[in-house]
Design a protein around this motif. Structure first.
Motif, PDB file in Angstrom:
ATOM      1  N   TYR A  13       0.836  -1.210   0.000  1.00 29.25           N
ATOM      2  CA  TYR A  13       0.000   0.000   0.000  1.00 29.25           C
ATOM      3  C   TYR A  13       0.868   1.257   0.000  1.00 29.25           C
ATOM      4  CZ  TYR A  13      -2.071   3.842   2.688  1.00 29.25           C
ATOM      5  OH  TYR A  13      -2.428   5.081   3.152  1.00 29.25           O
ATOM      6  N   LYS A  14       1.921   1.270   0.828  1.00 30.38           N
ATOM      7  CA  LYS A  14       2.826   2.428   0.864  1.00 30.38           C
ATOM      8  C   LYS A  14       3.413   2.684  -0.519  1.00 30.38           C
ATOM      9  CE  LYS A  14       7.169   4.013   3.055  1.00 30.38           C
ATOM     10  NZ  LYS A  14       7.729   4.532   1.823  1.00 30.38           N
ATOM     11  N   ALA A  15       3.862   1.617  -1.179  1.00 29.59           N
ATOM     12  CA  ALA A  15       4.434   1.767  -2.521  1.00 29.59           C
ATOM     13  C   ALA A  15       3.394   2.316  -3.491  1.00 29.59           C
ATOM     14  CB  ALA A  15       4.976   0.426  -3.016  1.00 29.59           C
ATOM     15  N   GLU A  19       3.564   5.928  -5.294  1.00 23.50           N
ATOM     16  CA  GLU A  19       3.466   6.047  -6.763  1.00 23.50           C
ATOM     17  C   GLU A  19       2.426   7.092  -7.154  1.00 23.50           C
ATOM     18  OE1 GLU A  19       4.793   4.622  -9.572  1.00 23.50           O
ATOM     19  OE2 GLU A  19       6.232   3.324  -8.569  1.00 23.50           O
ATOM     20  N   GLU A  20       1.271   7.040  -6.493  1.00 29.10           N
ATOM     21  CA  GLU A  20       0.202   8.018  -6.782  1.00 29.10           C
ATOM     22  C   GLU A  20       0.685   9.440  -6.493  1.00 29.10           C
ATOM     23  OE1 GLU A  20      -3.367   7.494  -7.556  1.00 29.10           O
ATOM     24  OE2 GLU A  20      -2.668   5.534  -8.231  1.00 29.10           O
ATOM     25  N   LEU A  21       1.349   9.608  -5.366  1.00 29.03           N
ATOM     26  CA  LEU A  21       1.834  10.925  -4.976  1.00 29.03           C
ATOM     27  C   LEU A  21       2.926  11.407  -5.926  1.00 29.03           C
ATOM     28  CD1 LEU A  21       1.272  13.006  -2.749  1.00 29.03           C
ATOM     29  CD2 LEU A  21       3.174  12.007  -1.479  1.00 29.03           C
ATOM     30  N   ILE A  22       3.827  10.523  -6.288  1.00 27.99           N
ATOM     31  CA  ILE A  22       4.906  10.879  -7.218  1.00 27.99           C
ATOM     32  C   ILE A  22       4.324  11.277  -8.570  1.00 27.99           C
ATOM     33  CG2 ILE A  22       6.790   9.864  -8.580  1.00 27.99           C
ATOM     34  CD1 ILE A  22       7.563   8.342  -5.949  1.00 27.99           C
ATOM     35  N   ALA A  23       3.328  10.539  -9.050  1.00 26.84           N
ATOM     36  CA  ALA A  23       2.695  10.893 -10.330  1.00 26.84           C
ATOM     37  C   ALA A  23       2.071  12.282 -10.245  1.00 26.84           C
ATOM     38  CB  ALA A  23       1.651   9.844 -10.705  1.00 26.84           C
ATOM     39  N   ILE A  43       9.775  17.623   1.883  1.00 25.13           N
ATOM     40  CA  ILE A  43       9.077  16.767   2.853  1.00 25.13           C
ATOM     41  C   ILE A  43       9.248  15.294   2.477  1.00 25.13           C
ATOM     42  CG2 ILE A  43       6.793  16.090   3.718  1.00 25.13           C
ATOM     43  CD1 ILE A  43       6.057  19.139   3.472  1.00 25.13           C
ATOM     44  N   LEU A  44       9.057  14.992   1.196  1.00 25.57           N
ATOM     45  CA  LEU A  44       9.240  13.601   0.755  1.00 25.57           C
ATOM     46  C   LEU A  44      10.682  13.146   0.933  1.00 25.57           C
ATOM     47  CD1 LEU A  44       7.088  13.026  -2.443  1.00 25.57           C
ATOM     48  CD2 LEU A  44       6.720  12.218  -0.122  1.00 25.57           C
ATOM     49  N   ARG A 135       3.083  11.876   3.659  1.00 22.06           N
ATOM     50  CA  ARG A 135       2.284  11.902   2.425  1.00 22.06           C
ATOM     51  C   ARG A 135       1.070  12.808   2.621  1.00 22.06           C
ATOM     52  NH1 ARG A 135       2.972   6.449   2.529  1.00 22.06           N
ATOM     53  NH2 ARG A 135       0.762   6.148   3.013  1.00 22.06           N
ATOM     54  N   GLY A 136       0.511  12.781   3.814  1.00 21.80           N
ATOM     55  CA  GLY A 136      -0.618  13.664   4.116  1.00 21.80           C
ATOM     56  C   GLY A 136      -0.233  15.129   4.029  1.00 21.80           C
ATOM     57  N   GLU A 137       0.952  15.463   4.524  1.00 19.82           N
ATOM     58  CA  GLU A 137       1.437  16.848   4.415  1.00 19.82           C
ATOM     59  C   GLU A 137       1.548  17.266   2.948  1.00 19.82           C
ATOM     60  OE1 GLU A 137       4.532  18.490   7.527  1.00 19.82           O
ATOM     61  OE2 GLU A 137       5.182  16.546   6.726  1.00 19.82           O
ATOM     62  N   VAL A 138       2.137  16.397   2.147  1.00 22.05           N
ATOM     63  CA  VAL A 138       2.308  16.702   0.722  1.00 22.05           C
ATOM     64  C   VAL A 138       0.948  16.765   0.029  1.00 22.05           C
ATOM     65  CG1 VAL A 138       3.297  15.878  -1.456  1.00 22.05           C
ATOM     66  CG2 VAL A 138       4.639  15.764   0.657  1.00 22.05           C
ATOM     67  N   GLY A 139       0.047  15.877   0.394  1.00 21.52           N
ATOM     68  CA  GLY A 139      -1.296  15.902  -0.171  1.00 21.52           C
ATOM     69  C   GLY A 139      -2.003  17.219   0.110  1.00 21.52           C
ATOM     70  N   ARG A 140      -1.808  17.745   1.291  1.00 27.24           N
ATOM     71  CA  ARG A 140      -2.415  19.044   1.646  1.00 27.24           C
ATOM     72  C   ARG A 140      -1.844  20.164   0.770  1.00 27.24           C
ATOM     73  NH1 ARG A 140      -6.612  21.656   2.851  1.00 27.24           N
ATOM     74  NH2 ARG A 140      -6.327  23.391   4.248  1.00 27.24           N
ATOM     75  N   ILE A 141      -0.562  20.134   0.547  1.00 24.43           N
ATOM     76  CA  ILE A 141       0.060  21.134  -0.329  1.00 24.43           C
ATOM     77  C   ILE A 141      -0.528  21.010  -1.740  1.00 24.43           C
ATOM     78  CG2 ILE A 141       2.221  21.781  -1.498  1.00 24.43           C
ATOM     79  CD1 ILE A 141       3.654  20.993   1.171  1.00 24.43           C
TER      80      ILE A 141
END
Length: 170
Positions: A13-15, A19-23, A43-44, A135-141
């Motif tokens: 799931y992490k991978a 992947e989704e976040l990197i895309a 952050i990543l 990932r949540g922090e980056v998602g918020r950005i």
């Protein structure tokens, strides 16, 4: 479900979530990226460094990190490739552990030099929780910049990779 099976699933799931976040970040970085884009990459990078520190700790090896960040923002493509490789390492590592190895306590130094001790299972749990937080922090950005962010839920992952789970309810 065994702890090993659950941890393998969580690292898969992490991978998937990485992947989704990197895309999403790759798409966001095309053209002239916002300053917030580089904050997201930083952050990543921090999350990745912690992943790498625990790769070393799990193997009772020394690592080269004095801190959990870097002064320079890494090249996104290099960082993204390194994240993917590390995610795969964790999946393979957990899959080959023996039952008794999960509870084995390992001593290691934190980056500030203070001693630590955790079981392998605790370290693996930490890596999952820590990466999800960031990932949540980056998602918020990303949501601030684009009004959306990639999906990042364990349930969403499970239902995507095992669609029969949804079919059972019909």
């Amino acid at each position: 479900m065994s702890a090993q099976a659950l941890l393998i699933s969580l690292f898969q799931y992490k991978a998937w979530a990485d992947e989704e976040l990197i895309a999403g970040l790759t798409q966001l970085g095309n053209g002239t990226p916002h300053a917030e884009y580089y904050t997201a990459v930083r952050i990543l990078n921090h999350a990745h460094i912690v992943d790498r520190i625990f790769v070393a700790n799990l193997q009772r090896m020394r690592h080269a990190y004095a801190t959990t960040g870097t002064d320079e923002v890494p090249q996104p493509e290099d960082l993204f490739n390194a994240i993917k490789k590390t995610d795969q390492w964790y999946i393979e590592y957990v899959a080959r552990l023996g039952r008794t190895q999960f509870n084995e306590a390992i001593e290691f130094p934190f980056t500030d030099g203070t001693p630590g001790q955790m079981s392998r299972e605790e370290m693996l749990g930490h890596v999952i929780a820590h990466s999800g937080y960031h990932r949540g922090e980056v998602g918020r950005i990303m949501t601030q910049l684009t009004t959306s962010s990639p999906r990042d839920t364990f349930t969403g992952y499970l239902h995507e990779v095992e669609p029969a789970r949804r079919e059972r309810m019909r």
